[in-house]
Design a protein around this motif. Structure first.
Motif, mmCIF file in Angstrom:
data_model
loop_
_atom_site.group_PDB
_atom_site.id
_atom_site.type_symbol
_atom_site.label_atom_id
_atom_site.label_comp_id
_atom_site.label_asym_id
_atom_site.label_seq_id
_atom_site.Cartn_x
_atom_site.Cartn_y
_atom_site.Cartn_z
ATOM 1 N N PHE A 1 0.854 -1.182 0.000
ATOM 2 C CA PHE A 1 0.000 0.000 0.000
ATOM 3 C C PHE A 1 0.892 1.234 0.000
ATOM 4 O O PHE A 1 1.542 1.534 0.982
ATOM 5 N N GLY A 2 0.922 1.937 -1.124
ATOM 6 C CA GLY A 2 1.706 3.160 -1.263
ATOM 7 C C GLY A 2 0.933 4.357 -0.760
ATOM 8 O O GLY A 2 -0.257 4.499 -1.034
ATOM 9 N N MET A 3 1.626 5.229 -0.035
ATOM 10 C CA MET A 3 0.967 6.358 0.631
ATOM 11 C C MET A 3 1.313 7.714 0.018
ATOM 12 O O MET A 3 1.346 8.728 0.698
ATOM 13 N N MET A 4 1.505 7.741 -1.307
ATOM 14 C CA MET A 4 1.777 9.016 -1.970
ATOM 15 C C MET A 4 0.535 9.583 -2.644
ATOM 16 O O MET A 4 0.228 10.749 -2.492
ATOM 17 N N ARG A 5 -0.167 8.786 -3.372
ATOM 18 C CA ARG A 5 -1.328 9.255 -4.151
ATOM 19 C C ARG A 5 -2.618 9.075 -3.355
ATOM 20 O O ARG A 5 -3.501 8.308 -3.721
ATOM 21 N N ILE B 1 -0.190 10.783 8.407
ATOM 22 C CA ILE B 1 -1.418 10.026 8.165
ATOM 23 C C ILE B 1 -1.175 8.538 8.399
ATOM 24 O O ILE B 1 -2.016 7.845 8.990
ATOM 25 N N VAL B 2 -0.013 8.039 7.967
ATOM 26 C CA VAL B 2 0.331 6.645 8.213
ATOM 27 C C VAL B 2 0.356 6.379 9.713
ATOM 28 O O VAL B 2 -0.179 5.375 10.196
ATOM 29 N N GLY B 3 0.969 7.287 10.469
ATOM 30 C CA GLY B 3 1.008 7.134 11.927
ATOM 31 C C GLY B 3 -0.378 7.025 12.517
ATOM 32 O O GLY B 3 -0.642 6.180 13.387
ATOM 33 N N HIS C 1 -6.898 0.563 6.672
ATOM 34 C CA HIS C 1 -7.428 -0.482 7.560
ATOM 35 C C HIS C 1 -8.023 -1.633 6.754
ATOM 36 O O HIS C 1 -7.805 -2.804 7.081
ATOM 37 N N TYR C 2 -8.770 -1.309 5.716
ATOM 38 C CA TYR C 2 -9.361 -2.345 4.871
ATOM 39 C C TYR C 2 -8.258 -3.223 4.254
ATOM 40 O O TYR C 2 -8.359 -4.458 4.269
ATOM 41 N N ALA C 3 -7.215 -2.564 3.728
ATOM 42 C CA ALA C 3 -6.122 -3.305 3.103
ATOM 43 C C ALA C 3 -5.452 -4.241 4.107
ATOM 44 O O ALA C 3 -5.224 -5.421 3.814
ATOM 45 N N ILE C 4 -5.155 -3.726 5.286
ATOM 46 C CA ILE C 4 -4.490 -4.550 6.305
ATOM 47 C C ILE C 4 -5.414 -5.680 6.760
ATOM 48 O O ILE C 4 -4.979 -6.825 6.888
ATOM 49 N N ASP C 5 -6.678 -5.361 6.974
ATOM 50 C CA ASP C 5 -7.641 -6.377 7.410
ATOM 51 C C ASP C 5 -7.804 -7.493 6.376
ATOM 52 O O ASP C 5 -8.246 -8.591 6.715
ATOM 53 N N HIS C 6 -7.424 -7.204 5.122
ATOM 54 C CA HIS C 6 -7.547 -8.198 4.061
ATOM 55 C C HIS C 6 -6.186 -8.748 3.606
ATOM 56 O O HIS C 6 -6.072 -9.320 2.528
ATOM 57 N N GLY C 7 -5.166 -8.589 4.455
ATOM 58 C CA GLY C 7 -3.908 -9.281 4.237
ATOM 59 C C GLY C 7 -2.731 -8.471 3.731
ATOM 60 O O GLY C 7 -1.612 -8.978 3.696
ATOM 61 N N ILE C 8 -2.940 -7.245 3.288
ATOM 62 C CA ILE C 8 -1.802 -6.441 2.847
ATOM 63 C C ILE C 8 -0.998 -6.056 4.081
ATOM 64 O O ILE C 8 -1.533 -5.553 5.060
ATOM 65 N N ASN C 9 0.304 -6.323 4.029
ATOM 66 C CA ASN C 9 1.123 -6.083 5.221
ATOM 67 C C ASN C 9 2.390 -5.279 4.932
ATOM 68 O O ASN C 9 3.348 -5.327 5.695
ATOM 69 N N TYR C 10 2.398 -4.536 3.823
ATOM 70 C CA TYR C 10 3.542 -3.692 3.478
ATOM 71 C C TYR C 10 3.021 -2.300 3.158
ATOM 72 O O TYR C 10 2.248 -2.121 2.210
ATOM 73 N N VAL D 1 -8.408 12.435 4.759
ATOM 74 C CA VAL D 1 -7.669 11.628 5.729
ATOM 75 C C VAL D 1 -8.522 10.473 6.236
ATOM 76 O O VAL D 1 -8.051 9.343 6.356
ATOM 77 N N GLU D 2 -9.780 10.745 6.522
ATOM 78 C CA GLU D 2 -10.668 9.691 7.033
ATOM 79 C C GLU D 2 -10.783 8.544 6.030
ATOM 80 O O GLU D 2 -10.687 7.378 6.402
ATOM 81 N N LYS D 3 -10.982 8.881 4.761
ATOM 82 C CA LYS D 3 -11.093 7.846 3.729
ATOM 83 C C LYS D 3 -9.770 7.093 3.584
ATOM 84 O O LYS D 3 -9.761 5.872 3.420
ATOM 85 N N THR D 4 -8.648 7.813 3.660
ATOM 86 C CA THR D 4 -7.339 7.173 3.550
ATOM 87 C C THR D 4 -7.152 6.155 4.663
ATOM 88 O O THR D 4 -6.736 5.016 4.412
ATOM 89 N N ILE D 5 -7.455 6.548 5.884
ATOM 90 C CA ILE D 5 -7.300 5.632 7.022
ATOM 91 C C ILE D 5 -8.222 4.426 6.861
ATOM 92 O O ILE D 5 -7.826 3.290 7.119
#
Length: 167
Positions: free
Chosen positions: A18-22, A74-76, A50-59, A42-46
């Motif tokens: 999950f890239g956090m630039m765009r 925002i990542v923090g 969360h959705y990505a992590i909850d579905h297995g993305i871990n990078y 920011v709310e939508k990004t978070i």
């Protein structure tokens, strides 16, 4: 989710990170490095993180300068509440800001504060695009600094990033 080991690190990461630039903007579209934080949804990004992590993305990948320095903040926020322990976090240190031997350390301290963490899993020296960039890193003791921080555990794995095919 399938996971793949990165080199000899022992880290098994999802093939999709999950890239956090765009990041998404409130008015539609996507953020860039010069985007003002007030424009970012920011709310939508978070929620997306969360959705990505909850579905297995871990990078999760970010950098000092993404979204005017706000991507790391925002990542923090997104990794609070137990999410930090579920991911490998990568960020990049801005080569163009190295002027002294202390710059890498002070920039990393700022990054750790923004990211609300005590360590980076993958720390990259960012934008080694020209031979002069490599000289800047060498002349300012950045290699020694990042190796020392790796020894202390603040940066687990180190690397370089580049936007050019070869030096």
């Amino acid at each position: 989710m399938e996971y793949r080991e990165i080199g000899k690190t022992g880290c098994k990461v999802s093939p999709l990170g999950f890239g956090m630039m765009r990041l998404p903007l409130k008015e539609g579209g996507q953020a860039g490095n010069a985007t003002n934080i007030e424009e970012v949804d920011v709310e939508k990004t978070i929620e997306m993180v969360h959705y990505a992590i909850d579905h297995g993305i871990n990078y999760i990948d970010t950098a000092f300068n993404y979204v005017g320095g706000n991507s790391e903040k925002i990542v923090g926020q997104a990794l609070a509440g137990g999410y930090r322990d579920k991911v490998y976090l990568a960020t990049k240190s801005p080569t163009w800001m190295y002027k002294t031997e202390n710059d890498f350390d002070s920039l990393l301290a700022k990054q750790l504060e923004r990211l609300q963490t005590d360590h980076i899993d993958f720390g990259f020296i960012h934008c080694i695009d020209e031979e002069s960039d490599l000289r800047t890193v060498q002349e300012n003791g950045i290699i020694d600094a990042i190796l020392e921080l790796k020894r202390k555990g603040a940066v687990r794995h180190i690397g370089l990033s580049s936007h050019t095919p070869a030096l």
